[in-house]
Design a protein around this motif. Structure first.
Motif, PDB file in Angstrom:
ATOM      1  N   SER A 163       0.786  -1.347   0.078  1.00 42.93           N
ATOM      2  CA  SER A 163       0.107   0.142  -0.016  1.00 42.93           C
ATOM      3  C   SER A 163       0.860   1.242  -0.251  1.00 42.93           C
ATOM      4  CB  SER A 163      -0.859   0.134   1.277  1.00 42.93           C
ATOM      5  OG  SER A 163      -1.756  -0.939   1.186  1.00 42.93           O
ATOM      6  N   VAL A 164       2.258   1.108   0.144  1.00 44.22           N
ATOM      7  CA  VAL A 164       2.978   2.163   0.051  1.00 44.22           C
ATOM      8  C   VAL A 164       3.470   2.104  -1.512  1.00 44.22           C
ATOM      9  CG1 VAL A 164       4.879   3.548   1.168  1.00 44.22           C
ATOM     10  CG2 VAL A 164       3.504   2.355   2.467  1.00 44.22           C
ATOM     11  N   PRO A 165       3.915   3.251  -2.118  1.00 44.67           N
ATOM     12  CA  PRO A 165       4.264   2.982  -3.430  1.00 44.67           C
ATOM     13  C   PRO A 165       5.621   2.806  -3.386  1.00 44.67           C
ATOM     14  CG  PRO A 165       2.976   5.249  -3.334  1.00 44.67           C
ATOM     15  CD  PRO A 165       3.020   4.580  -2.037  1.00 44.67           C
ATOM     16  N   LEU A 215       8.603   2.983  -4.829  1.00 43.69           N
ATOM     17  CA  LEU A 215       9.883   3.804  -4.795  1.00 43.69           C
ATOM     18  C   LEU A 215      10.029   4.592  -3.494  1.00 43.69           C
ATOM     19  CD1 LEU A 215      11.927   4.211  -6.807  1.00 43.69           C
ATOM     20  CD2 LEU A 215      10.957   6.213  -7.666  1.00 43.69           C
ATOM     21  N   VAL A 216       8.534   4.980  -2.876  1.00 41.64           N
ATOM     22  CA  VAL A 216       8.600   5.716  -1.666  1.00 41.64           C
ATOM     23  C   VAL A 216       9.049   4.688  -0.402  1.00 41.64           C
ATOM     24  CG1 VAL A 216       6.989   6.704  -0.033  1.00 41.64           C
ATOM     25  CG2 VAL A 216       6.782   7.071  -2.440  1.00 41.64           C
ATOM     26  N   VAL A 270      12.108   5.524   1.813  1.00 43.78           N
ATOM     27  CA  VAL A 270      12.269   5.395   3.200  1.00 43.78           C
ATOM     28  C   VAL A 270      12.817   4.296   4.088  1.00 43.78           C
ATOM     29  CG1 VAL A 270      10.536   4.831   5.187  1.00 43.78           C
ATOM     30  CG2 VAL A 270       9.699   6.424   3.144  1.00 43.78           C
ATOM     31  N   TYR A 277      16.325   5.495   3.753  1.00 43.06           N
ATOM     32  CA  TYR A 277      16.687   6.486   4.484  1.00 43.06           C
ATOM     33  C   TYR A 277      16.999   5.911   5.934  1.00 43.06           C
ATOM     34  CZ  TYR A 277      14.839  10.254   7.629  1.00 43.06           C
ATOM     35  OH  TYR A 277      14.759  11.201   8.614  1.00 43.06           O
ATOM     36  N   PHE A 290      20.371   7.704  -8.079  1.00 43.33           N
ATOM     37  CA  PHE A 290      20.380   9.179  -8.599  1.00 43.33           C
ATOM     38  C   PHE A 290      19.412   9.990  -7.671  1.00 43.33           C
ATOM     39  CE2 PHE A 290      16.868  11.808 -10.409  1.00 43.33           C
ATOM     40  CZ  PHE A 290      17.541  12.790 -10.944  1.00 43.33           C
ATOM     41  N   LEU A 291      18.754   9.222  -6.489  1.00 40.24           N
ATOM     42  CA  LEU A 291      17.933  10.069  -5.621  1.00 40.24           C
ATOM     43  C   LEU A 291      19.034  10.244  -4.471  1.00 40.24           C
ATOM     44  CD1 LEU A 291      14.750   8.041  -5.287  1.00 40.24           C
ATOM     45  CD2 LEU A 291      15.086  10.126  -6.520  1.00 40.24           C
ATOM     46  N   LEU A 336       5.965   2.910   9.403  1.00 38.25           N
ATOM     47  CA  LEU A 336       6.628   3.937   8.928  1.00 38.25           C
ATOM     48  C   LEU A 336       7.209   4.776   9.925  1.00 38.25           C
ATOM     49  CD1 LEU A 336       6.786   6.670   7.036  1.00 38.25           C
ATOM     50  CD2 LEU A 336       4.399   7.334   7.782  1.00 38.25           C
ATOM     51  N   LEU A 386      11.117   5.531  10.514  1.00 34.28           N
ATOM     52  CA  LEU A 386      11.647   6.892  10.846  1.00 34.28           C
ATOM     53  C   LEU A 386      12.453   6.938  11.954  1.00 34.28           C
ATOM     54  CD1 LEU A 386       8.770   8.821   9.367  1.00 34.28           C
ATOM     55  CD2 LEU A 386      10.871   8.318   8.179  1.00 34.28           C
ATOM     56  N   THR A 419       0.712  10.219  -6.354  1.00 39.97           N
ATOM     57  CA  THR A 419       2.219  10.260  -5.879  1.00 39.97           C
ATOM     58  C   THR A 419       3.122  10.801  -6.961  1.00 39.97           C
ATOM     59  OG1 THR A 419       2.530   8.159  -6.854  1.00 39.97           O
ATOM     60  CG2 THR A 419       1.817   8.151  -4.590  1.00 39.97           C
ATOM     61  N   ILE A 477       7.986  10.229  -9.751  1.00 38.99           N
ATOM     62  CA  ILE A 477       9.050  10.759  -8.774  1.00 38.99           C
ATOM     63  C   ILE A 477      10.186  11.296  -9.437  1.00 38.99           C
ATOM     64  CG2 ILE A 477      10.428  10.376  -6.872  1.00 38.99           C
ATOM     65  CD1 ILE A 477       8.331   8.726  -5.655  1.00 38.99           C
ATOM     66  N   LEU A 478      10.714  10.280 -10.352  1.00 39.55           N
ATOM     67  CA  LEU A 478      11.982  10.907 -11.074  1.00 39.55           C
ATOM     68  C   LEU A 478      12.022  11.737 -11.876  1.00 39.55           C
ATOM     69  CD1 LEU A 478      13.527   7.308 -11.980  1.00 39.55           C
ATOM     70  CD2 LEU A 478      14.400   8.999 -10.175  1.00 39.55           C
ATOM     71  N   ILE A 487      11.795  15.089 -10.051  1.00 40.96           N
ATOM     72  CA  ILE A 487      12.927  15.548  -9.490  1.00 40.96           C
ATOM     73  C   ILE A 487      13.974  15.768 -10.668  1.00 40.96           C
ATOM     74  CG2 ILE A 487      14.962  14.521  -8.327  1.00 40.96           C
ATOM     75  CD1 ILE A 487      13.526  12.968  -6.820  1.00 40.96           C
ATOM     76  N   LEU A 501       8.675  14.953  -1.405  1.00 36.32           N
ATOM     77  CA  LEU A 501       8.941  13.698  -0.427  1.00 36.32           C
ATOM     78  C   LEU A 501      10.491  13.454  -0.423  1.00 36.32           C
ATOM     79  CD1 LEU A 501       7.802  11.609   1.428  1.00 36.32           C
ATOM     80  CD2 LEU A 501       8.050  10.358  -0.443  1.00 36.32           C
ATOM     81  N   ILE A 502      11.035  13.361  -1.688  1.00 32.19           N
ATOM     82  CA  ILE A 502      12.333  13.033  -1.703  1.00 32.19           C
ATOM     83  C   ILE A 502      13.230  14.273  -1.162  1.00 32.19           C
ATOM     84  CG2 ILE A 502      14.382  12.395  -3.368  1.00 32.19           C
ATOM     85  CD1 ILE A 502      12.279  10.366  -3.054  1.00 32.19           C
ATOM     86  N   ILE A 552      12.996  13.899   2.695  1.00 32.58           N
ATOM     87  CA  ILE A 552      13.955  12.795   3.125  1.00 32.58           C
ATOM     88  C   ILE A 552      15.407  13.220   3.093  1.00 32.58           C
ATOM     89  CG2 ILE A 552      15.045  10.509   2.460  1.00 32.58           C
ATOM     90  CD1 ILE A 552      12.191   9.533   1.396  1.00 32.58           C
ATOM     91  N   ARG A 553      15.930  13.948   1.938  1.00 34.77           N
ATOM     92  CA  ARG A 553      17.239  14.271   2.093  1.00 34.77           C
ATOM     93  C   ARG A 553      17.542  15.370   2.920  1.00 34.77           C
ATOM     94  NH1 ARG A 553      17.519  15.689  -4.387  1.00 34.77           N
ATOM     95  NH2 ARG A 553      17.914  13.794  -5.149  1.00 34.77           N
ATOM     96  N   ASN A 585      16.148  15.615   6.000  1.00 34.51           N
ATOM     97  CA  ASN A 585      15.730  15.054   7.251  1.00 34.51           C
ATOM     98  C   ASN A 585      14.612  15.725   8.012  1.00 34.51           C
ATOM     99  OD1 ASN A 585      17.512  12.885   7.808  1.00 34.51           O
ATOM    100  ND2 ASN A 585      19.125  14.303   7.925  1.00 34.51           N
ATOM    101  N   VAL A 604       8.011  14.114   5.878  1.00 35.32           N
ATOM    102  CA  VAL A 604       8.214  12.887   5.435  1.00 35.32           C
ATOM    103  C   VAL A 604       6.907  11.571   6.041  1.00 35.32           C
ATOM    104  CG1 VAL A 604       9.605  10.567   5.417  1.00 35.32           C
ATOM    105  CG2 VAL A 604      10.826  12.568   5.413  1.00 35.32           C
ATOM    106  N   VAL A 633       3.972  10.113   3.773  1.00 37.33           N
ATOM    107  CA  VAL A 633       3.557   8.760   3.574  1.00 37.33           C
ATOM    108  C   VAL A 633       2.336   8.527   3.890  1.00 37.33           C
ATOM    109  CG1 VAL A 633       4.554   6.312   3.983  1.00 37.33           C
ATOM    110  CG2 VAL A 633       6.154   8.325   3.520  1.00 37.33           C
ATOM    111  N   PHE A 643      -0.094   9.461   1.317  1.00 38.28           N
ATOM    112  CA  PHE A 643       0.084   8.237   0.253  1.00 38.28           C
ATOM    113  C   PHE A 643      -0.674   6.993   0.324  1.00 38.28           C
ATOM    114  CE2 PHE A 643       4.499   9.753  -1.529  1.00 38.28           C
ATOM    115  CZ  PHE A 643       3.870  10.737  -2.131  1.00 38.28           C
ATOM    116  N   ALA A 644      -0.658   6.385   1.574  1.00 39.87           N
ATOM    117  CA  ALA A 644      -0.969   5.288   2.116  1.00 39.87           C
ATOM    118  C   ALA A 644      -2.634   5.220   2.087  1.00 39.87           C
ATOM    119  CB  ALA A 644      -0.614   4.801   3.226  1.00 39.87           C
TER     120      ALA A 644
END
Lengths: 456, 327
Positions: free
Chosen positions: A287-289, A291-292, A296, A299, A396-397, B23, B27, B265, B268-269, B272, B283-284, B287-288, B290, B295, B299, B302-303
């Motif tokens: 349920s989470v995409p 790539l996300v 995560v 991360y 890349f990310l 999640l 984190l 969503t 993403i690529l 960016i 989102l990205i 994350i970068r 912090n 974040v 998420v 998204f869910a």
């Protein structure tokens, strides 16, 4: 299990597919390179360890952003190379070398991989350098002269065109006379410049002779695809990345297929709360995409003491990728295996095994899971490329491989050089990646056709 | 029908609780988010303040329950750490239109083009046209997403600009088109900014989609009703484009439905690389940087979106195929 699988009808069908066999051959070539890199460390036959190989991808071999074999060097490029060499040499030779404690070591700074400064007494080396410097000075003067002349020639040529367009007879005649004059001058200077360039290159070759024999072959390999931003060999980086890619592909696909098969088979076979638990986990993670989820999970490790510390623990840097992808990828395998086991568990041979009195876990491991081998195999090849492709995206990310070269870092680091038409690094990484992924796509298609023809 | 919907909703409640648990655990597992954001030069006071603001000094379970309460009341008013003065809700709402303006045209165009190509391919099944198209599809599938984006930008935006004649595509960036959100917005500029990312997205999607749709159609065209229609004398073209296409649409619609949550969503690529301030980009970047509240909030949202669209798909299915309702 594996022998029975290799003798199965699907496998015979697979072997009749010529294209798939050819693709398997390509994968085998990649695999051989991977094994070669790994075995050098374990067996240490050639006296080269893997650490040295990895280090070899970091040594400077050429000026920065030097193009590879197809773009034969233009005169300007050759001049710039000479200029670059002169700057580097100057930095060492401008110190008083006789007063330096270890002059040999100071000269060692100049080595470009296999291309080294000649082994000779210090006085002789300095003499060679001075000869090179003299050749360079004549070259430099000629270069500016030539540059001015070419500029002038271009402007006159443009004026001439304009005048002809305007139909101004007198001026165009005057200009064409001037143009001829310049061309005569250029005919004098250009050969002189070429001569001086060759002379300077010869003096440089005297000081730092191009390697011959086996070293020459190695140096040729290092330079044939050019160099990156800091002058490192693109060929070395590209081919070493095969090891990184296979490491990631193997480990991630193995983890994901194992977890997926065990959980999926157990869920379908035991039913009830086991199945509910497995399905809960599957729907939660899916349920989470994806790539996300990957981002995560990756991360989680950024800034970690061991797993994000490429200088001290280069071997541990891939662990975060293994974990993130392994946790994200098993879901698809689990779903497929669960569906298959749902069918298998109703079959006669499972009932027969139950009637004989085998325990449930034994039946699951001995009779059910071996019959999903083809699905495991197909999923392994799909996840293998999935992992390699995701590595590129994660790099890349900024969450990907660090501490060793990989196609992902190569592509994402050099994407900005593309605007200067320097496509060698991006191109090398993409083409090596493309061939591997294409081969795997063909093989997994053929496997699917052979074992599971009804699958859409 | 209602029983089915309620059952689905009940099924997804523990799933959602699980997502939030995983999640929040992920984190926090690597250490204190406040420390990760402020770095080692922060004073004890600053750290404590930040922790108290986010409730990070509570035990994990209490944080979990509190956060669930916030989600239930749609309370995303926490202030972002990295982007001063903007709440999570603010960032979220502002980043949805850019994402949609890339993904919706991409999905629409890629589905239409892929279906047409797949139809052509299925019509000429086994002939040269089919083989060439399928070889192209496999080749297209094998090229990395990133390579498409990099070379797409280079050849699409770079080369026409170097010639200096005409610039159909922007190199990167974004401009909103809705006059409500920003004054003086120009829809033409918006098109310039969105066109190239959309084209790249379509090309990326096409390889895989075409193969899938063709496989569906080929399977459908070996059914009995096709043989019957052909035997009755209907022309092959009519059978392919009328009888078969209608039935082949069911798996195709399923596939399109499963990609719907990714509309929000965002790609993403692409976001960016082209610096489009959509959901994925935010989102990205969070994350970068912090940026913990962003974040976490993103998420969680998204869910929710994902689960709602999954339930919608299931319900649609149940309407189309009554057998599903009872299982």
């Amino acid at each position: 299990m594996i022998r029975r699988f290799l003798r199965s009808r699907g496998m015979r069908k697979f072997r009749r597919n010529r294209l798939a066999l050819f693709a398997s051959g390509i994968i085998f070539v990649y695999f051989t390179i991977f094994l070669g890199i790994v075995t050098t460390e374990i067996l240490d036959v050639t006296g080269v360890t893997e650490a040295q190989l990895r280090h070899g991808t970091r040594i400077r071999v050429l000026p920065r952003l030097h193009p590879g074999f197809l773009q034969s060097s233009s005169t300007e490029k050759r001049y710039l190379d000479i200029n670059w060499h002169k700057d580097r040499l100057g930095r060492v030779f401008d110190r008083d070398l006789s007063s330096v404690e270890l002059p040999r070591q100071a000269l060692g700074e100049l080595d470009l991989a296999e291309r080294k400064v000649i082994e000779a007494p210090l006085g002789e080396v300095i003499e060679q350098y001075e000869a090179f410097l003299a050749a360079y000075e004549t070259l430099d003067e000629l270069f500016y002269e030539r540059d001015d002349l070419l500029d002038y020639m271009l402007s006159v040529e443009l004026d001439l065109k304009d005048a002809r367009k305007a139909g101004d007879e007198a001026q165009s005649e005057e200009l064409s006379a001037e143009f001829d004059e310049i061309q005569a001058e250029a005919a004098e200077i250009l050969p002189l410049f070429d001569e001086a360039l060759e002379e300077a290159e010869a003096r440089l070759a005297d000081l730092m002779p191009p390697p011959t024999g086996w070293d020459g072959v190695v140096y040729g390999f290092r330079t044939f695809l050019g160099s990156d931003v800091s002058g490192r060999s693109i060929a070395c980086k590209g081919f070493y990345s095969i090891k990184t890619a296979f490491q990631i592909g193997f480990v991630v696909a193995t983890i994901a297929v194992l977890i997926g098969t065990l959980l999926g088979a157990a869920g379908a076979f035991y039913g009830r709360w086991v199945d509910n638990g497995v399905m809960w986990l599957v729907s939660t993670l899916s349920s989470v995409p994806y790539l996300v989820l990957l981002a995560v999970l990756a991360y989680m490790f950024t800034g970690h003491e061991y797993f994000d510390n490429p200088t001290q623990y280069p071997e541990l840097q891939l662990v975060k990728l293994y974990t993130a992808m392994g946790l994200a990828f098993w879901i698809s395998t689990c779903r497929v295996i669960r569906g298959e086991v749902m069918k298998i568990k109703e079959l006669e041979y499972v009932q027969a095994a139950t009637a004989i009195g085998f325990g449930r876990p034994y039946i699951l491991l001995r009779h059910v899971i071996p019959n999903t081998a083809h699905i495991m195999f197909i999923n392994f090849s799909l996840l293998f490329i999935g992992a390699i492709k995701s590595e590129v995206i994660l790099s890349f990310l900024g969450l990907g491989v660090s501490g060793q070269p990989s196609w992902g870092t190569m592509i994402s680091n050099s994407k900005d050089d593309l605007s200067n038409f320097f496509f060698w690094e991006v191109g090398t990484a993409s083409i090596l990646l493309f061939i591997l992924v294409l081969a795997f796509n063909i093989v997994s298609d053929a496997l699917q056709d052979a074992f599971d023809p009804k699958h859409v | 029908m209602w029983a089915f919907i309620v059952r689905k909703l009940l099924y997804y409640i523990p799933v959602y609780l699980g997502i939030i648990l995983i999640l929040m655990g992920a984190l926090r597992i690597k250490g204190d988010p406040a420390y990760a954001y402020l770095g080692k030069n922060a004073t004890q006071q600053q750290l404590e303040l930040l922790r108290q603001q986010m409730g990070l000094d509570d035990p994990f379970l209490i944080q979990y329950v509190k956060y669930l309460g916030k989600i239930a009341t749609l309370d995303f008013e926490e202030e972002s750490w990295a982007q001063d003065g903007r709440s999570v809700r603010d960032i979220l709402i502002r980043s949805i239109p850019p994402s949609l303006s890339i993904t919706v045209p991409t999905l629409f165009a890629s589905v239409c083009i892929s279906i047409v190509i797949a139809l052509i391919s299925a019509y000429f099944r086994g002939r040269a046209v089919d083989q060439i198209l399928m070889v192209l599809a496999v080749l297209g599938m094998s090229i990395s997403y990133l390579v498409y984006i990099i070379f797409g930008q280079f050849f699409g935006a770079g080369l026409p600009q170097i010639k200096g004649v005409y610039t159909p595509f922007a190199v990167k960036g974004y401009e909103p088109w809705m006059p409500l959100l920003s004054e003086g917005a120009n829809p033409i500029n918006w098109v310039t900014y969105c066109l190239l990312p959309v084209i790249i997205g379509v090309i990326v999607a096409m390889g895989y989609d075409t193969r899938f749709y063709r496989a569906v159609m080929v399977e459908e065209s070996s059914r009995d009703y096709i043989t019957t229609a052909l035997a009755k004398g209907a022309s092959k073209r009519k059978v392919m484009f009328v009888h078969m296409l209608k039935n082949a649409m069911i798996p195709i619609i399923t596939r399109v439905m499963t990609t719907l949550p990714f509309l929000i969503t965002g790609a993403i690529l692409i976001e960016i690389y082209f610096i489009i301030p959509g959901m994925g980009f935010q989102l990205i970047n969070a994350i970068r940087a912090n940026d913990f509240p962003v974040v976490q909030g993103f998420v969680a949202v998204f869910a929710v979106i994902f689960i709602i669209s999954v339930i919608l798909t299931d319900v649609l299915y149940a309407i189309v195929d009554p057998r599903i309702r009872l299982s």
